[in-house]
Design a protein around this motif. Structure first.
Motif, mmCIF file in Angstrom:
data_model
loop_
_atom_site.group_PDB
_atom_site.id
_atom_site.type_symbol
_atom_site.label_atom_id
_atom_site.label_comp_id
_atom_site.label_asym_id
_atom_site.label_seq_id
_atom_site.Cartn_x
_atom_site.Cartn_y
_atom_site.Cartn_z
ATOM 1 N N THR A 48 10.662 -13.087 -15.330
ATOM 2 C CA THR A 48 10.592 -11.718 -15.841
ATOM 3 C C THR A 48 9.224 -11.104 -15.582
ATOM 4 O OG1 THR A 48 12.228 -12.164 -17.577
ATOM 5 C CG2 THR A 48 10.742 -10.293 -17.924
ATOM 6 N N LEU A 49 8.168 -11.894 -15.751
ATOM 7 C CA LEU A 49 6.808 -11.376 -15.643
ATOM 8 C C LEU A 49 6.241 -11.426 -14.226
ATOM 9 C CD1 LEU A 49 5.251 -12.973 -18.860
ATOM 10 C CD2 LEU A 49 6.203 -10.677 -18.582
ATOM 11 N N PHE A 50 6.750 -12.309 -13.399
ATOM 12 C CA PHE A 50 6.167 -12.534 -12.069
ATOM 13 C C PHE A 50 6.033 -11.273 -11.215
ATOM 14 C CE2 PHE A 50 6.686 -13.388 -7.520
ATOM 15 C CZ PHE A 50 5.568 -14.193 -7.285
ATOM 16 N N PRO A 51 7.010 -10.357 -11.190
ATOM 17 C CA PRO A 51 6.860 -9.179 -10.317
ATOM 18 C C PRO A 51 5.733 -8.240 -10.719
ATOM 19 C CG PRO A 51 9.156 -9.506 -10.965
ATOM 20 C CD PRO A 51 8.327 -10.378 -11.847
ATOM 21 N N TYR A 52 5.206 -8.388 -11.938
ATOM 22 C CA TYR A 52 4.271 -7.388 -12.458
ATOM 23 C C TYR A 52 2.865 -7.913 -12.758
ATOM 24 C CZ TYR A 52 8.819 -5.257 -13.326
ATOM 25 O OH TYR A 52 10.090 -4.762 -13.175
ATOM 26 N N PHE A 53 2.728 -9.200 -13.023
ATOM 27 C CA PHE A 53 1.456 -9.717 -13.528
ATOM 28 C C PHE A 53 0.949 -10.879 -12.688
ATOM 29 C CE2 PHE A 53 3.981 -8.008 -17.016
ATOM 30 C CZ PHE A 53 3.088 -7.126 -17.613
ATOM 31 N N GLY A 85 1.408 -7.930 -2.912
ATOM 32 C CA GLY A 85 1.618 -6.639 -3.557
ATOM 33 C C GLY A 85 0.552 -6.392 -4.599
ATOM 34 N N TRP A 86 0.775 -5.406 -5.452
ATOM 35 C CA TRP A 86 -0.142 -5.094 -6.542
ATOM 36 C C TRP A 86 0.411 -5.662 -7.841
ATOM 37 C CZ3 TRP A 86 -4.852 -3.033 -5.746
ATOM 38 C CH2 TRP A 86 -5.075 -2.367 -4.532
ATOM 39 N N LYS A 87 -0.493 -6.220 -8.671
ATOM 40 C CA LYS A 87 -0.075 -6.768 -9.954
ATOM 41 C C LYS A 87 -1.125 -6.482 -11.025
ATOM 42 C CE LYS A 87 2.996 -10.467 -8.382
ATOM 43 N NZ LYS A 87 3.371 -11.891 -8.558
ATOM 44 N N VAL A 88 -0.665 -6.434 -12.278
ATOM 45 C CA VAL A 88 -1.570 -6.246 -13.405
ATOM 46 C C VAL A 88 -2.455 -7.474 -13.514
ATOM 47 C CG1 VAL A 88 -1.736 -5.958 -15.899
ATOM 48 C CG2 VAL A 88 0.097 -4.814 -14.623
ATOM 49 N N ALA A 89 -3.782 -7.258 -13.517
ATOM 50 C CA ALA A 89 -4.712 -8.374 -13.481
ATOM 51 C C ALA A 89 -5.608 -8.472 -14.707
ATOM 52 C CB ALA A 89 -5.594 -8.291 -12.234
ATOM 53 N N GLU A 90 -5.863 -7.328 -15.363
ATOM 54 C CA GLU A 90 -6.866 -7.370 -16.438
ATOM 55 C C GLU A 90 -6.774 -6.123 -17.318
ATOM 56 O OE1 GLU A 90 -11.772 -7.442 -16.753
ATOM 57 O OE2 GLU A 90 -10.761 -7.757 -14.827
ATOM 58 N N PRO A 91 -6.842 -6.290 -18.643
ATOM 59 C CA PRO A 91 -6.968 -5.120 -19.520
ATOM 60 C C PRO A 91 -8.405 -4.617 -19.496
ATOM 61 C CG PRO A 91 -6.961 -7.118 -20.824
ATOM 62 C CD PRO A 91 -6.756 -7.549 -19.397
ATOM 63 N N LEU A 92 -8.595 -3.319 -19.625
ATOM 64 C CA LEU A 92 -9.929 -2.727 -19.584
ATOM 65 C C LEU A 92 -10.221 -2.035 -20.909
ATOM 66 C CD1 LEU A 92 -9.733 -1.145 -16.015
ATOM 67 C CD2 LEU A 92 -10.755 -3.347 -16.651
ATOM 68 N N SER A 137 4.298 6.353 -8.624
ATOM 69 C CA SER A 137 4.796 5.008 -8.339
ATOM 70 C C SER A 137 4.014 3.965 -9.130
ATOM 71 C CB SER A 137 4.704 4.713 -6.842
ATOM 72 O OG SER A 137 5.496 5.607 -6.099
ATOM 73 N N VAL A 138 2.709 4.167 -9.235
ATOM 74 C CA VAL A 138 1.868 3.264 -10.016
ATOM 75 C C VAL A 138 2.270 3.301 -11.483
ATOM 76 C CG1 VAL A 138 -0.492 2.737 -10.733
ATOM 77 C CG2 VAL A 138 -0.053 3.541 -8.408
ATOM 78 N N LEU A 139 2.473 4.502 -12.011
ATOM 79 C CA LEU A 139 2.826 4.653 -13.414
ATOM 80 C C LEU A 139 4.213 4.088 -13.712
ATOM 81 C CD1 LEU A 139 1.403 8.210 -14.185
ATOM 82 C CD2 LEU A 139 0.292 5.980 -14.342
ATOM 83 N N GLN A 140 5.150 4.270 -12.798
ATOM 84 C CA GLN A 140 6.479 3.697 -12.986
ATOM 85 C C GLN A 140 6.399 2.173 -13.021
ATOM 86 O OE1 GLN A 140 9.606 5.319 -13.503
ATOM 87 N NE2 GLN A 140 10.031 3.191 -14.080
ATOM 88 N N PHE A 141 5.552 1.618 -12.154
ATOM 89 C CA PHE A 141 5.347 0.170 -12.114
ATOM 90 C C PHE A 141 4.824 -0.342 -13.462
ATOM 91 C CE2 PHE A 141 2.364 -3.351 -11.490
ATOM 92 C CZ PHE A 141 3.189 -4.303 -10.903
ATOM 93 N N LEU A 142 3.843 0.361 -14.038
ATOM 94 C CA LEU A 142 3.286 -0.051 -15.322
ATOM 95 C C LEU A 142 4.299 0.092 -16.451
ATOM 96 C CD1 LEU A 142 -0.379 1.297 -15.246
ATOM 97 C CD2 LEU A 142 0.419 -1.049 -14.996
ATOM 98 N N HIS A 143 5.083 1.152 -16.396
ATOM 99 C CA HIS A 143 6.136 1.329 -17.405
ATOM 100 C C HIS A 143 7.124 0.171 -17.350
ATOM 101 C CE1 HIS A 143 9.991 2.901 -18.968
ATOM 102 N NE2 HIS A 143 9.223 3.525 -19.855
ATOM 103 N N ASP A 144 7.517 -0.222 -16.154
ATOM 104 C CA ASP A 144 8.441 -1.341 -15.994
ATOM 105 C C ASP A 144 7.793 -2.653 -16.451
ATOM 106 O OD1 ASP A 144 10.234 0.463 -14.942
ATOM 107 O OD2 ASP A 144 9.845 -0.090 -12.844
ATOM 108 N N ALA A 145 6.493 -2.791 -16.197
ATOM 109 C CA ALA A 145 5.769 -3.992 -16.620
ATOM 110 C C ALA A 145 5.764 -4.106 -18.141
ATOM 111 C CB ALA A 145 4.344 -3.971 -16.082
ATOM 112 N N ASP A 163 0.825 -1.205 0.000
ATOM 113 C CA ASP A 163 0.000 0.000 0.000
ATOM 114 C C ASP A 163 0.859 1.254 0.000
ATOM 115 O OD1 ASP A 163 -2.293 -1.495 -0.020
ATOM 116 O OD2 ASP A 163 -2.517 -1.503 2.157
ATOM 117 N N ALA A 164 1.949 1.236 0.767
ATOM 118 C CA ALA A 164 2.818 2.411 0.843
ATOM 119 C C ALA A 164 3.504 2.665 -0.485
ATOM 120 C CB ALA A 164 3.852 2.216 1.948
ATOM 121 N N ARG A 165 3.893 1.592 -1.170
ATOM 122 C CA ARG A 165 4.615 1.734 -2.434
ATOM 123 C C ARG A 165 3.757 2.416 -3.490
ATOM 124 N NH1 ARG A 165 6.577 -3.156 -6.447
ATOM 125 N NH2 ARG A 165 7.487 -1.822 -8.057
#
Length: 215
Positions: A63-68, A149-156, A35-43, A27-29
């Motif tokens: 490679t994908l595990f930290p993000y998805f 943590g938070w991970k990409v779960a679904e395209p909208l 921070s959210v946008l940087q995470f998506l850019h890295d993903a 939650d803090a991250r």
């Protein structure tokens, strides 16, 4: 007695912080939009990196595990992964599904927080210039809490995002871009293709696909 009481409270607080450290960190991250946008850019970069060389399935998952999430990873790989001689790679395609949208990572990229989800979206104005063309539409991604943590779960898609925005803001009408902004977008598109054609293909191709199916 008061001292003993305060000591007990302190111990309880410390106990809970040790029991739920990952949740607090997660939650803090993501407490700030950047921070959210940087995470998506890295993903997105993690996805694109799979097209650079053949890898083992273990390397790809690492490679994908930290993000998805596991479900998103499976859907992405089912759509895009190609096997050759026991190794795997992704190739360019006319339909690059399950890639992070081409966000600008500016104030135009919006972040909506819910209790168990984070929605990130952006409005893409109509364009018929450059290598691709599409109608005006929204693109977005949903993050879920997973693996501490938070991970990409679904395209909208456009329709889903329109409803989410309406429920949140009560207004789904985006501000139209003027000619200067459109010219800047065109220049960015052309520069991106020149400097990094693979990444730009995935990004702009994704916009083209979503715009095409929203016609």
């Amino acid at each position: 007695m008061k001292k003993i009481y305060l000591t007990s409270i302190t111990c309880c607080i410390l106990l809970f912080s040790f029991i739920f450290p990952s949740l607090s960190h997660a939650d803090a991250r993501f407490s700030e939009d950047k921070s959210v946008l940087q995470f998506l850019h890295d993903a997105f970069q993690a996805q694109v990196s799979l097209s650079e060389q053949f890898q083992s399935m273990e390397e790809i998952h690492n490679t994908l595990f930290p993000y998805f999430t596991e479900d998103f990873t499976r859907e992405f790989l089912d759509e895009n992964l190609v096997a050759e001689n026991g190794k795997y790679i992704t190739y360019g395609t006319d339909f690059p599904l399950y890639y992070i949208p081409f966000f600008s990572y500016t104030a135009e990229t919006k972040v909506i927080r819910a209790q168990e989800h984070i929605y990130i979206y952006e409005f893409f104005p109509e364009t018929d210039e450059g290598p691709v063309g599409y109608e005006s539409h929204y693109e977005g991604i949903k993050l879920n809490k997973a693996d501490g943590g938070w991970k990409v779960a679904e395209p909208l898609n456009h329709d889903v995002l329109t409803e989410i925005i309406k429920q949140t803001n009560g207004d789904t009408a985006p501000v139209k871009m003027d000619l200067v902004q459109k010219s800047m977008m065109k220049a960015t598109l052309q520069l991106g293709l020149a400097l990094n054609p693979i990444a730009s293909f995935y990004k702009y191709g994704n916009s083209f696909i979503i715009g095409h199916f929203n016609k």
